[in-house]
Write an enzyme that holds these catalytic residues in place. Sequence first.
Site, PDB file in Angstrom:
ATOM      1  N   LYS A 175      46.374  36.705  52.398  1.00 55.62           N
ATOM      2  CA  LYS A 175      47.181  37.703  51.675  1.00 55.62           C
ATOM      3  C   LYS A 175      46.694  39.084  52.100  1.00 55.62           C
ATOM      4  CE  LYS A 175      47.079  40.222  47.867  1.00 55.62           C
ATOM      5  NZ  LYS A 175      47.847  41.358  48.377  1.00 55.62           N
ATOM      6  N   GLU A 250      33.072  40.739  49.782  1.00 56.42           N
ATOM      7  CA  GLU A 250      32.652  41.977  50.458  1.00 56.42           C
ATOM      8  C   GLU A 250      33.254  43.114  49.659  1.00 56.42           C
ATOM      9  OE1 GLU A 250      30.650  41.990  52.932  1.00 56.42           O
ATOM     10  OE2 GLU A 250      30.739  39.920  53.635  1.00 56.42           O
ATOM     11  N   CYS A 284      34.118  51.049  53.659  1.00 59.17           N
ATOM     12  CA  CYS A 284      33.229  50.582  52.581  1.00 59.17           C
ATOM     13  C   CYS A 284      31.766  50.914  52.865  1.00 59.17           C
ATOM     14  CB  CYS A 284      33.410  49.086  52.389  1.00 59.17           C
ATOM     15  SG  CYS A 284      33.251  48.192  53.925  1.00 59.17           S
ATOM     16  N   GLU A 381      32.534  55.260  43.939  1.00 54.65           N
ATOM     17  CA  GLU A 381      32.909  55.212  45.350  1.00 54.65           C
ATOM     18  C   GLU A 381      34.025  56.241  45.580  1.00 54.65           C
ATOM     19  OE1 GLU A 381      34.465  51.393  46.426  1.00 54.65           O
ATOM     20  OE2 GLU A 381      33.908  51.644  48.519  1.00 54.65           O
TER      21      GLU A 381
HETATM   22  P1  NAP Z   1      41.463  46.194  45.964  1.00 53.66           P
HETATM   23  O1  NAP Z   1      42.353  46.956  45.070  1.00 53.66           O
HETATM   24  O2  NAP Z   1      40.378  45.388  45.358  1.00 53.66           O
HETATM   25  O3  NAP Z   1      42.425  45.255  46.833  1.00 53.66           O
HETATM   26  C1  NAP Z   1      41.951  44.429  47.870  1.00 53.66           C
HETATM   27  C2  NAP Z   1      42.913  43.263  48.025  1.00 53.66           C
HETATM   28  O4  NAP Z   1      42.831  42.463  46.849  1.00 53.66           O
HETATM   29  C3  NAP Z   1      44.386  43.676  48.154  1.00 53.66           C
HETATM   30  O5  NAP Z   1      45.038  42.774  49.026  1.00 53.66           O
HETATM   31  C4  NAP Z   1      44.867  43.520  46.725  1.00 53.66           C
HETATM   32  O6  NAP Z   1      46.247  43.362  46.605  1.00 53.66           O
HETATM   33  C5  NAP Z   1      44.126  42.258  46.340  1.00 53.66           C
HETATM   34  N1  NAP Z   1      44.102  42.013  44.904  1.00 53.66           N
HETATM   35  C6  NAP Z   1      44.070  42.911  43.890  1.00 53.66           C
HETATM   36  N2  NAP Z   1      44.136  42.269  42.687  1.00 53.66           N
HETATM   37  C7  NAP Z   1      44.190  40.938  42.976  1.00 53.66           C
HETATM   38  C8  NAP Z   1      44.312  39.759  42.178  1.00 53.66           C
HETATM   39  N3  NAP Z   1      44.393  39.815  40.838  1.00 53.66           N
HETATM   40  N4  NAP Z   1      44.351  38.562  42.813  1.00 53.66           N
HETATM   41  C9  NAP Z   1      44.312  38.491  44.146  1.00 53.66           C
HETATM   42  N5  NAP Z   1      44.236  39.571  44.964  1.00 53.66           N
HETATM   43  C10 NAP Z   1      44.173  40.782  44.380  1.00 53.66           C
HETATM   44  O7  NAP Z   1      40.756  47.128  47.044  1.00 53.66           O
HETATM   45  P2  NAP Z   1      41.451  48.211  47.970  1.00 53.66           P
HETATM   46  O8  NAP Z   1      41.535  49.469  47.192  1.00 53.66           O
HETATM   47  O9  NAP Z   1      42.673  47.692  48.630  1.00 53.66           O
HETATM   48  O10 NAP Z   1      40.347  48.336  49.133  1.00 53.66           O
HETATM   49  C11 NAP Z   1      39.330  49.234  49.061  1.00 53.66           C
HETATM   50  C12 NAP Z   1      38.067  48.579  48.542  1.00 53.66           C
HETATM   51  O11 NAP Z   1      37.654  47.577  49.443  1.00 53.66           O
HETATM   52  C13 NAP Z   1      36.899  49.551  48.442  1.00 53.66           C
HETATM   53  O12 NAP Z   1      36.190  49.336  47.253  1.00 53.66           O
HETATM   54  C14 NAP Z   1      36.054  49.183  49.646  1.00 53.66           C
HETATM   55  O13 NAP Z   1      34.695  49.534  49.517  1.00 53.66           O
HETATM   56  C15 NAP Z   1      36.261  47.731  49.732  1.00 53.66           C
HETATM   57  N6  NAP Z   1      35.957  47.232  51.067  1.00 53.66           N
HETATM   58  C16 NAP Z   1      34.834  46.510  51.238  1.00 53.66           C
HETATM   59  C17 NAP Z   1      34.504  46.042  52.500  1.00 53.66           C
HETATM   60  C18 NAP Z   1      33.270  45.219  52.696  1.00 53.66           C
HETATM   61  O14 NAP Z   1      33.196  44.542  53.701  1.00 53.66           O
HETATM   62  N7  NAP Z   1      32.331  45.221  51.779  1.00 53.66           N
HETATM   63  C19 NAP Z   1      35.321  46.321  53.595  1.00 53.66           C
HETATM   64  C20 NAP Z   1      36.454  47.085  53.399  1.00 53.66           C
HETATM   65  C21 NAP Z   1      36.755  47.531  52.113  1.00 53.66           C
HETATM   66  P3  NAP Z   1      47.112  44.486  45.801  1.00 53.66           P
HETATM   67  O15 NAP Z   1      46.891  45.751  46.529  1.00 53.66           O
HETATM   68  O16 NAP Z   1      48.484  43.928  45.863  1.00 53.66           O
HETATM   69  O17 NAP Z   1      46.588  44.604  44.401  1.00 53.66           O
END
Ligand code: NAP
Length: 479
Positions: A175, A250, A284, A381
């Site tokens: 997804k 992650e 991140c 963050e």
């Molecule tokens: P996010 O809001 O947590 O979303 C990440 C993914 O999860 C999206 O595809 C999102 O879909 C999905 N998601 C959200 N709610 C969900 C649920 N209830 N069930 C299943 N999937 C769900 O994060 P983001 O804002 O897109 O990304 C930024 C974050 O990612 C930052 O905190 C960053 O630090 C972190 N990140 C971490 C790494 C690492 O390797 N540690 C790498 C890159 C990014 P929807 O958008 O449709 O809700």
Amino acid sequence: MRVDSGQLYIDGAFREAADGRRAEVVNPATGDAMGSMAQGGAVDARAAVDAATRAFAAWAATPAPERAAVLRKAADLILQRRDAIAALMTREQGKPLRESAGEVTMTADYFQWNAEEARRIYGDIIPASTRAKRLLVLRQPVGVTAAITPWNFPASMIGRKLAPALAAGCTAVLKPAPATPLVACAILQCLHDAGLPAGVANLVAGPAEPIGEVFLTDARVRKISFTGSTAVGKMLLGRAAEQMKKVSLELGGHAPFLVFPDADLDQAVEGVVSSRYRNAGQTCICANRLYVHEDIAATFSQRLAARVQSLRVGRGDDPSVDVGPLIGAAAVERVRAQVEDGLARGGRLLCGGEPLPGPGYFFQPTVIADLPPDALLRNQETFGPLLGLWSFRDEAEAIALANDTPYGLAAYLYTRDLGRAVRVSEALEYGIVGVNDPVPATVQAPFGGVKESGMGREGGYEGLLGFLETKFVSLAVPS
Ligand code: NAP
């Protein structure tokens, strides 16, 4: 398949969602629609899990060199299509074209490296305590896996999850984030064209909750691999416990960047810029808190502010641009809120500080010094081109400040003192440490965080192990 009109990919075929819904995909540099994507839901997610389940036994039994050949071919196709995928990524996600091209290359590297590693998934033979037994340890694929990826690295996060999953013999349902589904389609198209059997990898874009619910409640999904925010990661971990699924997370970070007085200051300035302002700060592992030794703080902050002010902000398809747009209006708002909060609490603005007029979602590269400990920027963050700067007195204080956060993904230090490099690296409570290195992530090394930054590792052999179960076979051998 047209690149500006994405479809789901289920059971080896690109198709519309079961209910025919589609959503626009927006170019963050203009705010205009640049394409559209089919929007799957629970029915599509279930169909994808069905397909992945049907495909599993045959893919798991496929000899490793044959699995490897498909992944190598996919890597070749990704590289052959690099320019087109990079251009698409820049339009869909916003990052400068050279960063997009670098990310596409890294995605191909994930498939290439895991293809090589697929041939080296070894078991063990353990010496038994009796002549009448043989003790074998087998490594077997965990089964059907679900991958949930964010928008900030829309291709390489797919490589980091799908390549080891498929190399291990697992099947997968992906997804992608709603902001960047088209790059995901382009990567899945490469897997398709490389001859991946139907059902081995599937793509279901669409609203998170119904799709996530299928991943969480369908007992055939044995592992969820998630990259995204800590809040969503915690929810997934709690819910995955209901079926004791394997989970790798992650999550977010709040990286400290320490500059000691013996550092090469030119290198350190460039390191900060590369770490914080790459991908418009939406990385991140990028530096969020800069700590500079008090003896060099004044000089360093002047040099840094001058360098940050020289960064060119604009559309990623302009080759002279260093910093592209943020992903959307909410991201600009979050950065603006942290700046306003910081200045209201007495922070010193060294450069930037304002959003740029539209179209598109741009913010000036910004540095604020001397914020109090309760400032938003110090604790949340940022995910934007904004950096906080503080000074420290000695090594012990630098380590204490760096570790004073619930996050533990990446940390950086700049020093030319080898002893200090070793001492501080060992004391930092982080999963990744860059010593004089602002870009430590690489396909062959383990990547991941401690504390609230997640669990499990991706990349390297440890990333592959995350898709393998260990089975012990005790074999009685009649004498
Ligand atoms: P996010 O809001 O947590 O979303 C990440 C993914 O999860 C999206 O595809 C999102 O879909 C999905 N998601 C959200 N709610 C969900 C649920 N209830 N069930 C299943 N999937 C769900 O994060 P983001 O804002 O897109 O990304 C930024 C974050 O990612 C930052 O905190 C960053 O630090 C972190 N990140 C971490 C790494 C690492 O390797 N540690 C790498 C890159 C990014 P929807 O958008 O449709 O809700």
